[in-house]
Design an enzyme around this catalytic site. Sequence first.
Site, short mmCIF file in Angstrom:
data_model
loop_
_atom_site.label_atom_id
_atom_site.label_comp_id
_atom_site.label_asym_id
_atom_site.label_seq_id
_atom_site.Cartn_x
_atom_site.Cartn_y
_atom_site.Cartn_z
N GLY A 182 0.73 -1.48 0.02
CA GLY A 182 -0.15 0.00 -0.08
C GLY A 182 0.75 1.22 0.09
O GLY A 182 0.22 2.46 -0.09
N GLY A 184 2.97 2.74 -2.19
CA GLY A 184 3.63 3.10 -3.53
C GLY A 184 2.62 4.07 -4.13
O GLY A 184 1.57 4.60 -3.76
N CYS A 187 -0.25 3.54 -6.09
CA CYS A 187 -1.03 2.63 -5.55
C CYS A 187 -2.44 3.07 -4.80
O CYS A 187 -2.29 4.09 -4.30
CB CYS A 187 -0.14 1.90 -4.43
SG CYS A 187 -0.75 0.69 -3.26
P1 5GP Z 1 6.84 3.77 -5.41
O1 5GP Z 1 8.44 3.58 -5.51
O2 5GP Z 1 6.39 4.23 -6.78
O3 5GP Z 1 6.33 4.52 -4.24
O4 5GP Z 1 6.46 2.08 -5.37
C1 5GP Z 1 6.80 1.24 -6.04
C2 5GP Z 1 5.84 -0.07 -5.80
O5 5GP Z 1 4.50 0.10 -5.97
C3 5GP Z 1 6.24 -1.26 -6.60
O6 5GP Z 1 7.38 -1.95 -6.84
C4 5GP Z 1 4.97 -2.09 -6.58
O7 5GP Z 1 5.20 -2.86 -5.24
C5 5GP Z 1 3.92 -1.07 -6.01
N1 5GP Z 1 2.87 -1.04 -7.12
C6 5GP Z 1 3.11 -0.75 -8.59
N2 5GP Z 1 1.99 -0.86 -8.92
C7 5GP Z 1 0.97 -1.09 -8.10
C8 5GP Z 1 -0.35 -1.06 -8.44
O8 5GP Z 1 -1.21 -0.96 -9.25
N3 5GP Z 1 -1.28 -1.25 -7.05
C9 5GP Z 1 -0.63 -1.40 -5.88
N4 5GP Z 1 -1.08 -1.69 -4.93
N5 5GP Z 1 0.95 -1.26 -5.74
C10 5GP Z 1 1.51 -1.26 -7.01
#
Ligand code: 5GP
Length: 346
Positions: A182, A184, A187
């Site tokens: 959660g 991300g 996300c």
């Molecule tokens: P960020 O670095 O952008 O904060 O987080 C990246 C991570 O977000 C990814 O490695 C993956 O675990 C998560 N993530 C990517 N796409 C999605 C999505 O559509 N839904 C959710 N719940 N998590 C995502």
Amino acid sequence: MHIEEAVKLDFKDVLIRPKRSTLNSRSEVDIRREFVFRHTQKKYHGIPIIAANMDAVGTMEMAQALLLHGLSTALHKHYSIDQLAQFFTGLRAAGSPMSSAFYSMGIGETDFDKFIAVNANTPIDHVCIDVANGYTERFINYVKKVRAAKPDLVIMAGNVVTGDITEELILAGADIVKVGIGPGSVCTTRKLTGIGYPQLSAVIECADAAHGLGGQICADGGCAVPGDLAKAFGGGADFIMLGGMLAGHDECAGELVERDGAMFQRFYGMSSRTAMEKYSGGVATYRASEGKEVLVPYRGPVADTLLDILGGVRSACTYVGAHKLKELTKRTTFIRVTQQLNEVFG
Ligand code: 5GP
């Protein structure tokens, strides 16, 4: 009904207290790490930051750019068998560290068949087996199956956020457990389902569980500024995975769009409607999209952004007197705060 009263923390809830230091400059800090993986006894040596296996960021171009700096990339799942086989063959032929690219897979039968096919000509050393919810028996059994079939494979598996399941995954065969539900940037899981765990506490608790068994963790999601990486490493993360912080660059596959004379790149969650329409023929009626699409400002080559990120982590080490990234956790004291930034100029 049980309510856990202990406060759980996110990156925004803490700062790191500075400590007396004998370092004169951040150039003296070594941010490479060495690990020996629990199941394979393979050695890792590099800067433990991994580009996320999202289709805009986990590209082969990103992998080539990051490997020049000692970082890794989890390639996204949507390359063909031929493209992947060629990529991994090239990596090995060039003598590049095999840890610079993780092969990503889900837990379907076809995922395993594809992996075996890519693996046929070029042995793959590192895989990332990930699902949104790493708590299912099916997932744990899948990790066991891959471990049994490939004793030499470095397996990163996730995502989870608690110590109990971190231990179970390591015992099932994972070398590295991926932590984060959660947090991300694109996300929407928490909004949609109410499920999640503040990321810094998840990292601290899962790292403790993993290290007790000789395993590693990868903090995945929620890093928005270089200081967040320092906090994740300070909290015990062995690796950090980045999506949003690496989006918007030349090496990304996101479509470029112009808005009022400024350039942006499309970036979306892998469970967003956009991704599901692209790869699964739409959002199935029994599920909802758990990701969103955003436009991020176009930022040119990723190398410039890397300098900022790595410079921030080096500087954090200097402030607490850590000569090596490995020492950062020992030298970290988190201070709980109610405010961290002066926003007077926005
Ligand atoms: P960020 O670095 O952008 O904060 O987080 C990246 C991570 O977000 C990814 O490695 C993956 O675990 C998560 N993530 C990517 N796409 C999605 C999505 O559509 N839904 C959710 N719940 N998590 C995502």
